[in-house]
Design a protein around this motif. Structure first.
Motif, PDB file in Angstrom:
ATOM      1  N   ARG A   1      42.193  63.143 -15.401  1.00 31.18           N
ATOM      2  CA  ARG A   1      41.675  62.889 -16.754  1.00 31.18           C
ATOM      3  C   ARG A   1      40.956  61.536 -16.786  1.00 31.18           C
ATOM      4  O   ARG A   1      39.864  61.397 -17.327  1.00 31.18           O
ATOM      5  CB  ARG A   1      42.825  62.915 -17.762  1.00 31.18           C
ATOM      6  N   GLU A   2      41.577  60.556 -16.156  1.00 32.81           N
ATOM      7  CA  GLU A   2      40.985  59.220 -16.134  1.00 32.81           C
ATOM      8  C   GLU A   2      39.645  59.231 -15.389  1.00 32.81           C
ATOM      9  O   GLU A   2      38.652  58.658 -15.846  1.00 32.81           O
ATOM     10  CB  GLU A   2      41.945  58.274 -15.430  1.00 32.81           C
ATOM     11  N   GLN A   3      39.672  59.931 -14.251  1.00 32.45           N
ATOM     12  CA  GLN A   3      38.452  60.021 -13.449  1.00 32.45           C
ATOM     13  C   GLN A   3      37.302  60.608 -14.267  1.00 32.45           C
ATOM     14  O   GLN A   3      36.190  60.086 -14.280  1.00 32.45           O
ATOM     15  CB  GLN A   3      38.751  60.973 -12.289  1.00 32.45           C
ATOM     16  N   LEU A   4      37.618  61.677 -14.993  1.00 31.12           N
ATOM     17  CA  LEU A   4      36.576  62.335 -15.789  1.00 31.12           C
ATOM     18  C   LEU A   4      36.037  61.418 -16.879  1.00 31.12           C
ATOM     19  O   LEU A   4      34.837  61.346 -17.112  1.00 31.12           O
ATOM     20  CB  LEU A   4      37.134  63.606 -16.432  1.00 31.12           C
ATOM     21  N   SER A   5      36.949  60.659 -17.545  1.00 31.04           N
ATOM     22  CA  SER A   5      36.441  59.823 -18.644  1.00 31.04           C
ATOM     23  C   SER A   5      35.626  58.664 -18.096  1.00 31.04           C
ATOM     24  O   SER A   5      34.659  58.226 -18.718  1.00 31.04           O
ATOM     25  CB  SER A   5      37.578  59.375 -19.562  1.00 31.04           C
ATOM     26  N   GLU A   6      35.987  58.172 -16.916  1.00 33.81           N
ATOM     27  CA  GLU A   6      35.159  57.117 -16.304  1.00 33.81           C
ATOM     28  C   GLU A   6      33.759  57.630 -15.995  1.00 33.81           C
ATOM     29  O   GLU A   6      32.756  56.975 -16.267  1.00 33.81           O
ATOM     30  CB  GLU A   6      35.800  56.611 -15.017  1.00 33.81           C
ATOM     31  N   GLN A   7      33.724  58.850 -15.413  1.00 28.25           N
ATOM     32  CA  GLN A   7      32.411  59.431 -15.097  1.00 28.25           C
ATOM     33  C   GLN A   7      31.567  59.581 -16.351  1.00 28.25           C
ATOM     34  O   GLN A   7      30.383  59.291 -16.372  1.00 28.25           O
ATOM     35  CB  GLN A   7      32.597  60.810 -14.452  1.00 28.25           C
ATOM     36  N   GLN A   8      32.252  60.009 -17.415  1.00 30.40           N
ATOM     37  CA  GLN A   8      31.522  60.243 -18.651  1.00 30.40           C
ATOM     38  C   GLN A   8      30.958  58.934 -19.215  1.00 30.40           C
ATOM     39  O   GLN A   8      29.800  58.858 -19.622  1.00 30.40           O
ATOM     40  CB  GLN A   8      32.467  60.872 -19.664  1.00 30.40           C
ATOM     41  N   ASN A   9      31.788  57.852 -19.186  1.00 30.57           N
ATOM     42  CA  ASN A   9      31.306  56.554 -19.677  1.00 30.57           C
ATOM     43  C   ASN A   9      30.108  56.065 -18.884  1.00 30.57           C
ATOM     44  O   ASN A   9      29.175  55.494 -19.433  1.00 30.57           O
ATOM     45  CB  ASN A   9      32.415  55.496 -19.563  1.00 30.57           C
ATOM     46  N   ALA A  10      30.171  56.295 -17.577  1.00 35.00           N
ATOM     47  CA  ALA A  10      29.103  55.789 -16.712  1.00 35.00           C
ATOM     48  C   ALA A  10      27.785  56.486 -16.991  1.00 35.00           C
ATOM     49  O   ALA A  10      26.715  55.902 -16.845  1.00 35.00           O
ATOM     50  CB  ALA A  10      29.493  55.953 -15.255  1.00 35.00           C
ATOM     51  N   THR A  11      27.850  57.755 -17.376  1.00 34.23           N
ATOM     52  CA  THR A  11      26.595  58.483 -17.554  1.00 34.23           C
ATOM     53  C   THR A  11      26.099  58.463 -18.999  1.00 34.23           C
ATOM     54  O   THR A  11      24.974  58.836 -19.275  1.00 34.23           O
ATOM     55  CB  THR A  11      26.738  59.956 -17.107  1.00 34.23           C
ATOM     56  N   GLU A  12      26.958  58.028 -19.942  1.00 41.29           N
ATOM     57  CA  GLU A  12      26.568  58.059 -21.351  1.00 41.29           C
ATOM     58  C   GLU A  12      25.414  57.088 -21.630  1.00 41.29           C
ATOM     59  O   GLU A  12      25.458  55.926 -21.261  1.00 41.29           O
ATOM     60  CB  GLU A  12      27.766  57.677 -22.206  1.00 41.29           C
ATOM     61  N   LYS A  13      24.403  57.534 -22.312  1.00 37.31           N
ATOM     62  CA  LYS A  13      23.261  56.663 -22.610  1.00 37.31           C
ATOM     63  C   LYS A  13      23.402  56.098 -24.015  1.00 37.31           C
ATOM     64  O   LYS A  13      23.964  56.739 -24.884  1.00 37.31           O
ATOM     65  CB  LYS A  13      21.966  57.474 -22.523  1.00 37.31           C
ATOM     66  N   PRO A  14      22.887  54.859 -24.271  1.00 36.99           N
ATOM     67  CA  PRO A  14      22.978  54.336 -25.642  1.00 36.99           C
ATOM     68  C   PRO A  14      22.154  55.194 -26.593  1.00 36.99           C
ATOM     69  O   PRO A  14      21.106  55.729 -26.214  1.00 36.99           O
ATOM     70  CB  PRO A  14      22.368  52.934 -25.522  1.00 36.99           C
ATOM     71  N   ASP A  15      22.659  55.330 -27.804  1.00 34.36           N
ATOM     72  CA  ASP A  15      21.958  56.124 -28.797  1.00 34.36           C
ATOM     73  C   ASP A  15      20.879  55.274 -29.451  1.00 34.36           C
ATOM     74  O   ASP A  15      21.141  54.443 -30.311  1.00 34.36           O
ATOM     75  CB  ASP A  15      22.975  56.604 -29.841  1.00 34.36           C
ATOM     76  N   LEU A  16      19.613  55.527 -29.041  1.00 32.92           N
ATOM     77  CA  LEU A  16      18.524  54.675 -29.519  1.00 32.92           C
ATOM     78  C   LEU A  16      18.110  54.969 -30.953  1.00 32.92           C
ATOM     79  O   LEU A  16      17.353  54.228 -31.548  1.00 32.92           O
ATOM     80  CB  LEU A  16      17.318  54.800 -28.586  1.00 32.92           C
ATOM     81  N   THR A  17      18.639  56.057 -31.505  1.00 29.29           N
ATOM     82  CA  THR A  17      18.253  56.393 -32.882  1.00 29.29           C
ATOM     83  C   THR A  17      19.210  55.781 -33.887  1.00 29.29           C
ATOM     84  O   THR A  17      19.008  55.875 -35.088  1.00 29.29           O
ATOM     85  CB  THR A  17      18.257  57.922 -33.080  1.00 29.29           C
ATOM     86  N   ARG A  18      20.290  55.141 -33.374  1.00 29.15           N
ATOM     87  CA  ARG A  18      21.288  54.553 -34.275  1.00 29.15           C
ATOM     88  C   ARG A  18      20.671  53.421 -35.097  1.00 29.15           C
ATOM     89  O   ARG A  18      19.803  52.701 -34.619  1.00 29.15           O
ATOM     90  CB  ARG A  18      22.428  53.996 -33.426  1.00 29.15           C
ATOM     91  N   THR A  19      21.145  53.244 -36.355  1.00 25.25           N
ATOM     92  CA  THR A  19      20.648  52.128 -37.179  1.00 25.25           C
ATOM     93  C   THR A  19      21.041  50.815 -36.522  1.00 25.25           C
ATOM     94  O   THR A  19      22.145  50.682 -36.013  1.00 25.25           O
ATOM     95  CB  THR A  19      21.334  52.125 -38.570  1.00 25.25           C
ATOM     96  N   ALA A  20      20.138  49.853 -36.580  1.00 27.06           N
ATOM     97  CA  ALA A  20      20.460  48.542 -36.031  1.00 27.06           C
ATOM     98  C   ALA A  20      21.223  47.751 -37.087  1.00 27.06           C
ATOM     99  O   ALA A  20      20.724  47.529 -38.175  1.00 27.06           O
ATOM    100  CB  ALA A  20      19.184  47.817 -35.662  1.00 27.06           C
ATOM    101  N   TYR A  21      22.463  47.361 -36.752  1.00 29.71           N
ATOM    102  CA  TYR A  21      23.219  46.560 -37.713  1.00 29.71           C
ATOM    103  C   TYR A  21      22.878  45.103 -37.507  1.00 29.71           C
ATOM    104  O   TYR A  21      22.807  44.636 -36.375  1.00 29.71           O
ATOM    105  CB  TYR A  21      24.721  46.786 -37.526  1.00 29.71           C
ATOM    106  N   PRO A  22      22.658  44.324 -38.560  1.00 25.78           N
ATOM    107  CA  PRO A  22      22.336  42.907 -38.369  1.00 25.78           C
ATOM    108  C   PRO A  22      23.543  42.155 -37.787  1.00 25.78           C
ATOM    109  O   PRO A  22      24.672  42.407 -38.200  1.00 25.78           O
ATOM    110  CB  PRO A  22      22.027  42.409 -39.781  1.00 25.78           C
ATOM    111  N   THR A  23      23.301  41.286 -36.826  1.00 28.00           N
ATOM    112  CA  THR A  23      24.381  40.475 -36.274  1.00 28.00           C
ATOM    113  C   THR A  23      24.583  39.291 -37.208  1.00 28.00           C
ATOM    114  O   THR A  23      23.629  38.583 -37.512  1.00 28.00           O
ATOM    115  CB  THR A  23      23.965  39.930 -34.894  1.00 28.00           C
TER     116      THR A  23
END
Ligand code: PHE
Length: 341
Positions: free
Chosen positions: A76-98
């Protein structure tokens, strides 16, 4: 053949399980560990075995169960690591002001003071907050039993009476003079300490900026002109200044400077106690005795010095009523200075 005769082979099998996706992993979990899975089945068979084999088989089944759980968790751990590594940032997300940080009001004002005097040709000088008696008092013309030492309630260190927390940044002037001959044109910003009870109007530490200019033919007129320029840069072009005679051991003559009240414009209000003027700094011509004590020829050179409290200037600029606010780190107070940054 009953499952129970097959435990060693099952153990092998479990240890080398593989899953390429969360679905496959879930199938494995069902196959081995769910209510109807292989391991609960084994437990059922276990009830039937003869008493003399119970112990040996009990241990074996437990081992198998642990091995299955460990393997499935690892997969299970192995699979979630693989998934995190391949996940791309969501470029359509609203930009929150810092959220922006703010500079401390005292820093803002100190920088402004430094900036004004830098433009007038003053360099920055620095010195220690833990000082010796000579640099704070002796070299500044405070005789050992001079009553003026009482003007500033000093923090002493019991075991070392010679070591004190500086009560004013004049100690930096002394340090500059002892290592440099005129022309000297410095400002010394820094923290100072006085043994006062903490209240809205007094604190045991605060901040000063002192200035020192020594050269041939430096006069009181030069001092007045520089202070007028400073007051107008800091508080606005229409600001007026006035000098009142005063006393400091290290300057002669000495004066205190008032500016026309920047809140009522000099008409008189509760802030300036109806006088139209507020005091902002002390100043004067460097006493020849101070020049001599610090190795500067007082027959050739003259100089002026001035000193102001950063808290005082900040109060005037931003009407901060309680000094304690400056050191309490209350974010609500600090955030009010966001736009001043
Ligand atoms: N050192 C003085 C003080 O702390 C301020 C001062 C500096 C006055 C220079 C005159 C000249 O009160």
């Amino acid at each position: 053949m009953a499952l129970i005769d097959n435990i060693p082979a099952l153990l092998e099998e479990v240890r080398s399980l593989q899953a390429a996706s969360p679905t496959e992993l879930e199938e494995l979990r069902i196959k081995y560990l769910s209510k109807k899975g292989l391991i609960p089945q084994l437990m059922n068979e276990f009830r039937e075995v003869s008493a003399d084999r119970k112990r040996e088989l009990g241990v074996a089944i437990n081992n198998l169960k642990t091995a299955a759980q460990d393997r499935i968790n690892a997969l299970r751990e192995q699979l979630s690591e693989q998934q995190n590594a391949t996940e791309k940032p969501d470029l359509t997300r609203t930009a929150y002001p810092t959220p922006l940080g703010t500079r401390h009001p005292l820093s803002i004002v100190r920088e402004e003071i430094i900036d004004i005097f830098s433009r007038l040709g003053f360099c920055l000088a620095d010195g220690p907050e833990i000082e010796d008696d000579w640099h704070v008092f002796g070299s500044m013309n405070f005789a050992d039993d001079h009553p003026a030492r009482d003007m500033q309630d000093t923090f002493f260190i019991e075991a070392h009476p010679d070591i004190i927390l500086r009560t004013h940044t004049s100690s930096v002037q002394s340090r500059v003079m002892e290592r440099q001959q005129p022309p000297i044109r410095v400002i010394c910003p820094g923290r100072v300490y006085r043994n006062e009870t903490i209240s809205a109007r007094a604190h045991c530490f605060f901040h000063q900026v002192e200035g020192l200019y020594i050269d041939e033919k430096v006069s009181f007129t030069d001092l007045k002109q520089v202070l007028l320029l400073f007051a107008q840069e800091m508080f606005g072009k229409d600001t007026k200044i006035r000098l009142r005679p005063s006393y400091f051991p290290f300057t002669e003559p000495s004066a205190e400077m008032d500016i026309s009240c920047n809140i009522c414009g000099g008409k008189g209000c509760s802030f300036c106690k109806q006088t139209g003027w507020v005091e902002i700094l002390g100043c004067g011509m460097v006493d020849p005795a101070v020049l001599e004590a610090n190795g500067i020829d007082s027959t050739r050179y003259t100089g002026y010095a001035f000193g102001m409290g950063v808290e005082r200037i900040t109060n005037l600029k931003y009407q901060v009523k309680d000094l304690r606010l400056f050191s309490e780190n209350d974010k609500r107070f600090l955030e009010e200075f966001q736009s001043a940054n």
